[in-house]
Design an enzyme around this catalytic site. Structure first.
Site, PDB file in Angstrom:
ATOM      1  N   PHE A  21      25.085  54.927   3.730  1.00  0.00           N
ATOM      2  CA  PHE A  21      24.958  54.387   2.346  1.00  0.00           C
ATOM      3  C   PHE A  21      25.996  53.796   1.819  1.00  0.00           C
ATOM      4  CE2 PHE A  21      25.376  55.944  -2.133  1.00  0.00           C
ATOM      5  CZ  PHE A  21      24.947  54.918  -2.725  1.00  0.00           C
ATOM      6  N   ILE A  22      27.143  54.580   1.705  1.00  0.00           N
ATOM      7  CA  ILE A  22      28.216  54.182   1.192  1.00  0.00           C
ATOM      8  C   ILE A  22      29.217  53.480   2.245  1.00  0.00           C
ATOM      9  CG2 ILE A  22      30.615  55.024   0.159  1.00  0.00           C
ATOM     10  CD1 ILE A  22      29.462  57.373  -0.819  1.00  0.00           C
ATOM     11  N   ASP A  41      28.938  54.912  14.183  1.00  0.00           N
ATOM     12  CA  ASP A  41      27.632  55.738  13.595  1.00  0.00           C
ATOM     13  C   ASP A  41      26.715  56.104  14.432  1.00  0.00           C
ATOM     14  OD1 ASP A  41      25.763  56.519  11.737  1.00  0.00           O
ATOM     15  OD2 ASP A  41      26.780  55.334  10.232  1.00  0.00           O
ATOM     16  N   ASN A  42      26.138  57.535  14.210  1.00  0.00           N
ATOM     17  CA  ASN A  42      25.171  58.014  15.394  1.00  0.00           C
ATOM     18  C   ASN A  42      23.912  57.818  14.618  1.00  0.00           C
ATOM     19  OD1 ASN A  42      25.137  59.872  13.413  1.00  0.00           O
ATOM     20  ND2 ASN A  42      25.537  61.669  14.738  1.00  0.00           N
ATOM     21  N   GLY A  46      22.462  57.501   8.585  1.00  0.00           N
ATOM     22  CA  GLY A  46      22.645  56.353   8.462  1.00  0.00           C
ATOM     23  C   GLY A  46      21.612  55.385   8.948  1.00  0.00           C
ATOM     24  N   LEU A  86      33.831  58.465   6.610  1.00  0.00           N
ATOM     25  CA  LEU A  86      32.727  58.835   5.751  1.00  0.00           C
ATOM     26  C   LEU A  86      31.678  59.685   6.400  1.00  0.00           C
ATOM     27  CD1 LEU A  86      32.636  55.133   4.232  1.00  0.00           C
ATOM     28  CD2 LEU A  86      32.551  57.315   2.415  1.00  0.00           C
ATOM     29  N   TYR A 159      28.801  73.670   2.314  1.00  0.00           N
ATOM     30  CA  TYR A 159      29.065  71.995   2.492  1.00  0.00           C
ATOM     31  C   TYR A 159      30.361  71.956   1.590  1.00  0.00           C
ATOM     32  CZ  TYR A 159      28.774  67.365   0.958  1.00  0.00           C
ATOM     33  OH  TYR A 159      29.133  65.803   0.909  1.00  0.00           O
TER      34      TYR A 159
END
Ligand code: UDP
Length: 342
Positions: A21-22, A41-42, A46, A86, A159
């Site tokens: 998203f970001i 990115d995996n 995303g 991120l 988290y």
């Protein structure tokens, strides 16, 4: 900037989680500004749809890989001037449902990124979260406030704990090894492309309202949040990435416009009715134990003090909640973005 770079290679940004998203909004902004962008990115949370409009751009390179893939990460880092980290497990729902995945992704992922960054001394901006303030009840939160977390038997706090370890580790790389790092604690960030699948309240409410379902407000709805438009978050991260004085520092990045969750639900219902008079949504109050897990603890309020980031890079939010909700509503009425909720 572009003209001065006509005869030289444009500055290269590595965005971990760049299809998220970001990350996708940052990638898009950097490409528009003439930079070269490498994304790793995996696609776990995303999606390719978030970056499909960038894939053919000559300055954009997408690596479908996890940040745990040292070989790919090393190669990308070797080409980067700045990294923005991120890639992480995010969303309270995901964290409660998959604590092992959350802890491993966040802690080991940060370690991999810092180990690669130090090899090439790449400045690294780390996206942290206001979750690290835990259940502290100070209003507003400043960066050096004490942290109050719940016990380890409540998985929600894992988290916050992982992101605290990430911050400690990044600052340790700065102090002990001289790696230039900057930490941004993002408060509730929302906007187009955010999915409600992992628990985020605004996409969930908007999708429920558009489908004419009742909006599920957890607890009594008196808890409040401040919502930041993703475009403002992107500006903050990029300003911090360019600021040498910010190195080794932690910054809050959030909106200060506070709203209770029940009030937010009413606003979403009103806005949706303006678009679709037939919309019949009402509000359902759902106990926390049913929404997440027995014994779930929520934060009542979470408001940032933005004084520090304003002083360092002259940043403050520009978009009000009304504009955020409008943008999210428009993005979901485009049916391509209507992602089913679990
Ligand atoms: N929330 C809610 N309904 C939902 C999802 C979330 O009432 O469908 C509440 C949640 O309990 C919290 C607030 O909305 O109090 C913000 O939740 P979100 O997961 O977006 O972010 P958080 O602030 O918890 O990280």
């Amino acid at each position: 900037m572009v003209s001065s770079q006509l005869f030289s290679k444009p500055k290269t940004y590595l965005i971990t989680g760049g299809a998220g998203f970001i990350g996708s909004h940052i990638s898009e902004t950097l490409i528009q500004q003439g930079y070269r962008v490498l994304v790793i990115d995996n696609l776990s949370t995303g999606s390719l749809a978030n970056i499909s409009h960038l894939l053919d751009h000559p300055n954009f390179h997408f690596a479908y890989a996890s940040i745990a893939d040292d070989v790919v990460l090393d190669r990308l880092m070797s080409e980067a001037d700045v990294a923005i980290h991120l890639a992480a497990a995010v969303g309270v729902k995901l964290i409660v449902e998959q604590p092992v995945h959350t802890i491993e992704t966040n802690v080991m992922g940060m370690e991999s990124v810092l180990q690669a960054a130090i090899r090439y001394r790449v400045k690294t901006v780390i996206a942290s979260t206001s979750e690290v303030y835990g259940k502290g009840n100070k209003v507003p939160f400043t960066e050096d406030d004490d942290v109050v977390l719940g016990p380890t038997c409540r998985s929600r706090w894992s988290y916050a704990a992982t992101k605290m370890v990430d911050e400690f580790l990044a600052l340790a790389y700065y102090h002990e090894k001289g790696l230039p790092v900057v930490i941004a604690r993002l408060f509730n960030t929302v906007g187009p492309r955010q999915t409600g699948q992992y628990g985020m309240v605004i996409p969930r409410f908007v999708q429920q309202a558009l489908k004419g379902e009742n909006l599920s407000v957890y607890g009594d709805g008196k808890q409040s949040r401040c919502f930041l438009h993703v475009s403002d978050a992107v500006k903050a991260l990029l300003k911090l990435a360019e600021c040498n004085e910010a190195i080794g520092e932690v910054f809050n990045v959030g909106s200060t416009e506070e709203i209770s969750i029940v009030e937010l639900a009413r606003k979403v219902i009103t806005l949706t009715r303006q678009k679709n008079k037939e919309s019949q949504s009402d509000i359902d109050f759902v106990p926390y134990g049913q929404a997440y897990a027995p014994g779930f603890e929520d934060m009542q309020r979470r408001v940032p003090d933005n004084t520090k980031i304003q002083q360092y890079v002259n940043w403050q939010p520009t978009k009000i909640l009304e504009e955020i909700l409008h943008d999210v509503l428009v993005s979901f009425t485009d049916s391509e973005h209507l992602v089913p909720q679990k």
